[in-house]
Design an enzyme around this catalytic site. Sequence first.
Site, mmCIF file in Angstrom:
data_model
loop_
_atom_site.group_PDB
_atom_site.id
_atom_site.type_symbol
_atom_site.label_atom_id
_atom_site.label_comp_id
_atom_site.label_asym_id
_atom_site.label_seq_id
_atom_site.Cartn_x
_atom_site.Cartn_y
_atom_site.Cartn_z
ATOM 1 C CE1 TYR A 114 -9.869 -7.535 -4.872
ATOM 2 C CE2 TYR A 114 -10.619 -8.109 -2.669
ATOM 3 C CZ TYR A 114 -10.263 -7.152 -3.604
ATOM 4 O OH TYR A 114 -10.296 -5.817 -3.255
ATOM 5 C CG HIS A 182 -13.940 -3.908 -6.996
ATOM 6 N ND1 HIS A 182 -13.576 -5.223 -6.861
ATOM 7 C CD2 HIS A 182 -12.913 -3.200 -6.481
ATOM 8 C CE1 HIS A 182 -12.374 -5.287 -6.310
ATOM 9 N NE2 HIS A 182 -11.951 -4.078 -6.064
HETATM 10 N N1 LIG Z 1 -11.430 -1.563 -3.364
HETATM 11 C C1 LIG Z 1 -10.326 -1.800 -4.018
HETATM 12 O O1 LIG Z 1 -10.193 -1.430 -5.189
HETATM 13 C C2 LIG Z 1 -9.197 -2.529 -3.343
HETATM 14 C C3 LIG Z 1 -7.933 -2.590 -3.937
HETATM 15 C C4 LIG Z 1 -6.919 -3.267 -3.259
HETATM 16 C C5 LIG Z 1 -7.152 -3.842 -2.023
HETATM 17 N N2 LIG Z 1 -8.403 -3.788 -1.477
HETATM 18 C C6 LIG Z 1 -8.691 -4.374 -0.156
HETATM 19 O O2 LIG Z 1 -7.745 -3.900 0.793
HETATM 20 C C7 LIG Z 1 -7.152 -4.999 1.482
HETATM 21 C C8 LIG Z 1 -5.725 -4.682 1.847
HETATM 22 O O3 LIG Z 1 -5.024 -4.236 0.703
HETATM 23 P P1 LIG Z 1 -3.609 -4.783 0.221
HETATM 24 O O4 LIG Z 1 -3.435 -6.211 0.529
HETATM 25 O O5 LIG Z 1 -3.482 -4.298 -1.163
HETATM 26 O O6 LIG Z 1 -2.581 -3.872 1.027
HETATM 27 P P2 LIG Z 1 -2.059 -3.731 2.525
HETATM 28 O O7 LIG Z 1 -3.035 -4.209 3.494
HETATM 29 O O8 LIG Z 1 -1.581 -2.331 2.574
HETATM 30 O O9 LIG Z 1 -0.780 -4.652 2.506
HETATM 31 C C9 LIG Z 1 -0.843 -6.026 2.508
HETATM 32 C C10 LIG Z 1 0.567 -6.544 2.444
HETATM 33 O O10 LIG Z 1 1.273 -6.058 3.570
HETATM 34 C C11 LIG Z 1 1.912 -7.091 4.275
HETATM 35 N N3 LIG Z 1 1.763 -6.775 5.699
HETATM 36 C C12 LIG Z 1 0.633 -6.812 6.446
HETATM 37 N N4 LIG Z 1 0.880 -6.452 7.720
HETATM 38 C C13 LIG Z 1 2.201 -6.180 7.764
HETATM 39 C C14 LIG Z 1 3.069 -5.759 8.797
HETATM 40 N N5 LIG Z 1 2.613 -5.544 10.028
HETATM 41 N N6 LIG Z 1 4.380 -5.574 8.502
HETATM 42 C C15 LIG Z 1 4.853 -5.777 7.247
HETATM 43 N N7 LIG Z 1 4.072 -6.192 6.227
HETATM 44 C C16 LIG Z 1 2.769 -6.379 6.480
HETATM 45 C C17 LIG Z 1 1.215 -8.359 3.869
HETATM 46 O O11 LIG Z 1 2.152 -9.397 3.776
HETATM 47 P P3 LIG Z 1 2.099 -10.651 4.797
HETATM 48 O O12 LIG Z 1 1.071 -11.563 4.238
HETATM 49 O O13 LIG Z 1 3.487 -11.161 4.701
HETATM 50 O O14 LIG Z 1 1.752 -10.094 6.133
HETATM 51 C C18 LIG Z 1 0.637 -8.044 2.482
HETATM 52 O O15 LIG Z 1 1.463 -8.488 1.447
HETATM 53 C C19 LIG Z 1 -7.283 -6.161 0.504
HETATM 54 O O16 LIG Z 1 -7.256 -7.403 1.167
HETATM 55 C C20 LIG Z 1 -8.610 -5.885 -0.142
HETATM 56 O O17 LIG Z 1 -9.644 -6.414 0.670
HETATM 57 C C21 LIG Z 1 -9.418 -3.112 -2.118
#
Ligand SMILES: NC(=O)c1ccc[n+]([C@@H]2O[C@H](COP(=O)([O-])OP(=O)(O)OC[C@H]3O[C@@H](n4cnc5c(N)ncnc54)[C@H](OP(=O)(O)O)[C@@H]3O)[C@@H](O)[C@H]2O)c1
Length: 388
Positions: A114, A182
Amino acid sequence: MEEMNKKNLSRRGFLKTAALAGAALAMPGGLDNVFAAGTKQQPETSGKDTDAAHITGHRVLGTGEAVFEVSALGFGVMGMTYNRSQHPDKKQCIRLLHEAVDRGVTLFDTAIIYGPLNNEELAGEALSEFKGKINVTTKFGHEVINGKGTGRQDSRPQTIRRYCEESLRRLRLDSLPMFYQHRADPNVSAEEVASTIADLMKEGKVQRWGMCEVSPETIRKAHAVCPLTAIQSEYHLMHRLVEDNGVLDTCRELGIGFVPYSPINRGFLGGCINEYTVFDSNNDNRQTLPRFQPEAMRANMRIVNALQAFGRTRGMTSAQVALGWLLQKAPWIVPIPGTTKLSHLEENLRTLEFALSPEEWKELEVAVATIPVVGDRYNAEQQRQVGR
Ligand SMILES: NC(=O)c1ccc[n+]([C@@H]2O[C@H](COP(=O)([O-])OP(=O)(O)OC[C@H]3O[C@@H](n4cnc5c(N)ncnc54)[C@H](OP(=O)(O)O)[C@@H]3O)[C@@H](O)[C@H]2O)c1
């Protein structure tokens, strides 16, 4: 002035009472419906603002030596520097991470890739002062050379060791609370990775480990060599592969926890993005994903509408419906939503105040199942890297 203070105080008192009453009303059966076995009450942290949402439930990932007790919801740090378009400056991100700690979040998720690197640096700068009280989990596997991702995988033992040392430095820790692989490296067996991690554990550099997006066969092989604490894979109402490919069943059978990533489907299920959203072309992988092309988003908006309709009569937002649905699936599931906004942090944590019956969740599943999901979750290259 005194009159104004009194008014503010009584308004604050009213809000607090209303919030408590609201929480009580929202929990007719206590938290038990959503937070069954494995949940414990958490002692209060500093709690500057008593009206703020505060996590009171703990969950347990893994069993035996691999056990890991964490807050019922975690926090994904990724979007604060990487792949989620514009983000606030570092100072504001640190403030928000501290708010999350204050509100009882004890699980923060980052990875070497990241940024690359700057997300771990941010997590280290913001969170190392809470060492021992909260946990930052990180991930190795994607090759990073001179601060740039190469697109290849490298999980050779000497590379895992080097990445571990570098992550410890960036996170300002003596020992990693949890180190995930990962993506699997096709040239290094799961057993070899597991045995490298077992050595790092003996040396005290790693406390627990996990894997992302792997098959049940790989989980079994790795777990037999060094017990896994959690599997982290994509799981939400628009992507339920882990229910069908045996991953959740394997976790249940072996006593391994599960951490759904992108639990709000990268923001889509929160309802704040749509076909007109312009993603930052330099810092957002959503523009490369078939499911985030305008036509797909237009079609998939029906799913968001279904979540909103379900939530409306229960006082829940669609993001809360998405997170609540994951939480009620099993007590050993801990989603890690990411956000850059205090309002969204607050909203996401308040998910824990709702308790719906199994019949209500079934009703939601039935409603969503009638709507086809348009577009694949990954492009061809990303798809090749999962399920190994
Ligand atoms: N292991 C893997 O391969 C992998 C892959 C992807 C992600 N991850 C991990 O999973 C975590 C979360 O994944 P992600 O960021 O892809 O997806 P997510 O948590 O599903 O979505 C994050 C997005 O949703 C928005 N959001 C958050 N709360 C909200 C709400 N209550 N209402 C509306 N929008 C909202 C955020 O925007 P705002 O900033 O505007 O709130 C952000 O852009 C990452 O930080 C990472 O640590 C792991």
